[in-house]
Design an enzyme around this catalytic site. Structure first.
Site, PDB file in Angstrom:
ATOM      1  N   GLY A   1     -76.578  57.915  68.863  1.00  0.00           N
ATOM      2  CA  GLY A   1     -75.235  57.619  69.364  1.00  0.00           C
ATOM      3  C   GLY A   1     -74.664  58.740  70.217  1.00  0.00           C
ATOM      4  O   GLY A   1     -73.851  58.504  71.116  1.00  0.00           O
TER       5      GLY A   1
ATOM      6  N   ASP B   1     -68.512  55.062  63.007  1.00  0.00           N
ATOM      7  CA  ASP B   1     -68.684  54.725  61.596  1.00  0.00           C
ATOM      8  C   ASP B   1     -69.888  55.501  61.080  1.00  0.00           C
ATOM      9  O   ASP B   1     -70.938  54.930  60.788  1.00  0.00           O
ATOM     10  CB  ASP B   1     -68.881  53.208  61.454  1.00  0.00           C
ATOM     11  CG  ASP B   1     -69.057  52.791  60.006  1.00  0.00           C
ATOM     12  OD1 ASP B   1     -68.858  53.640  59.118  1.00  0.00           O
ATOM     13  OD2 ASP B   1     -69.402  51.622  59.777  1.00  0.00           O
TER      14      ASP B   1
HETATM   15  N1  SPD Z   1     -68.459  59.842  52.456  1.00  0.00           N
HETATM   16  C1  SPD Z   1     -68.790  58.625  53.056  1.00  0.00           C
HETATM   17  C2  SPD Z   1     -68.396  58.438  54.457  1.00  0.00           C
HETATM   18  C3  SPD Z   1     -69.085  57.230  54.932  1.00  0.00           C
HETATM   19  C4  SPD Z   1     -68.563  56.595  56.113  1.00  0.00           C
HETATM   20  N2  SPD Z   1     -69.368  55.507  56.610  1.00  0.00           N
HETATM   21  C5  SPD Z   1     -69.564  54.431  55.714  1.00  0.00           C
HETATM   22  C6  SPD Z   1     -70.369  53.322  56.313  1.00  0.00           C
HETATM   23  C7  SPD Z   1     -69.735  52.006  56.088  1.00  0.00           C
HETATM   24  N3  SPD Z   1     -70.002  51.110  57.152  1.00  0.00           N
END
Ligand code: SPD
Length: 280
Positions: free
Chosen positions: A137, A155
């Site tokens: 990414g 994300d």
């Molecule tokens: N500490 C966890 C942070 C995670 C963020 N991403 C989660 C993925 C969900 N789609």
């Protein structure tokens, strides 16, 4: 094997009772899929909770809807990370989206999510507007054309391992460059309690890179402390603070957590210690 599955963070355990279904090491990280008693099937990366069937909406609705209900246009969306498909699923509930690129570095996260957690991506995987790239990414945003997306959503996992480069100035500057006028950027921005310094550093940096940046506070019950944040940024105005009624009307009925009122409360809920730190 049945028992407790825990994320350990700074001397505290955040756990679910359940069984392990998959343990494997990809070229990027340790991937675990579990079945829990309370929240259904779940995914951990490098021992950190990512998502679980019966509580993923706390996370995905919070990341997606303030951005997509605030941007001027929502035709072209970029999601970096998000290999379980939940962020794409929520974006594609907006009729105005005509093209969504999802760039996930670890193809095994996608394959295992589709096999074991199919409800999280839902119909996103077969939606004709959805375009999947298994790749880096950071390189994607560096190579993308100026002003090529209306919304950019990050994300990723915590800022260590493969996600480390998703939280620095150069990455955020490319995200700003590839946003169209009236666009909105959003990223998960960690817990104000369990990752206090990291959270404050992300908000400060986004305020330097964009003209406007504000964290929204909510909950993801199995994440460290349960108290979580997502930070939204834009160049022209803090347009992510208030949801456009036309967009909100089309998605609110299908949400479990998000409403325009919940969103306004989440932006207002900045704790005093963060407010003080941001003023320094
Ligand atoms: N500490 C966890 C942070 C995670 C963020 N991403 C989660 C993925 C969900 N789609």
């Amino acid at each position: 094997m049945s028992g407790w599955i825990d994320e350990e963070h700074r001397g505290v355990r955040y756990g679910l009772a359940g069984v392990s279904l998959v343990e494997e090491t990809s070229p990027f990280q340790q991937i675990s899929v579990i079945r829990s008693e309370r929240y259904g099937r779940g995914l951990l990366l490098d021992g950190c909770w990512m998502t679980a069937e019966h509580q993923e909406r706390h996370y995905h609705e919070s990341l997606v809807h303030p951005a997509l209900c605030g941007a001027e246009a929502i035709e072209r969306i970029l999601v970096i990370g998000g290999g379980d498909g939940g962020t794409a699923r929520e974006c594609l509930r907006h009729n105005g989206v005509s093209h969504l690129d999802l760039v996930e570095i670890d193809g095994r996260v996608i394959e295992l999510s589709r096999e074991h957690l199919p409800g999280i991506g839902g119909s996103a995987w077969s939606d004709p507007r959805f375009h999947l790239t298994v790749g880096d990414g950071i390189a994607w945003v560096a190579e993308a054309a100026d002003a090529s997306y209306d919304v950019v959503l990050v994300d990723g996992s915590d800022p260590a391992g493969p996600a480390e480069g998703l939280f620095n100035r150069s990455f955020f500057e490319h995200c700003r460059r590839i946003l169209r006028p009236g666009g909105v950027f959003a990223t998960q921005s960690e817990s104000p309690e369990a990752f206090r310094d990291v959270h404050i550093a992300i908000v400060k940096l986004l305020r330097e890179v964009f003209h406007h940046a504000d964290p929204l506070y909510g909950w993801v019950p199995m994440y460290p402390s349960g108290w979580w944040s997502w930070t939204f940024a834009a160049l022209d105005s803090p347009r992510y603070l208030k949801a456009r009624p036309d967009r909100a009307a089309t998605i609110a009925g299908g949400c479990e957590i998000w409403t325009p009122r919940w969103q306004e409360g989440g932006f207002a809920a900045m704790p005093a210690f963060v407010e003080r730190a941001l003023q320094q």
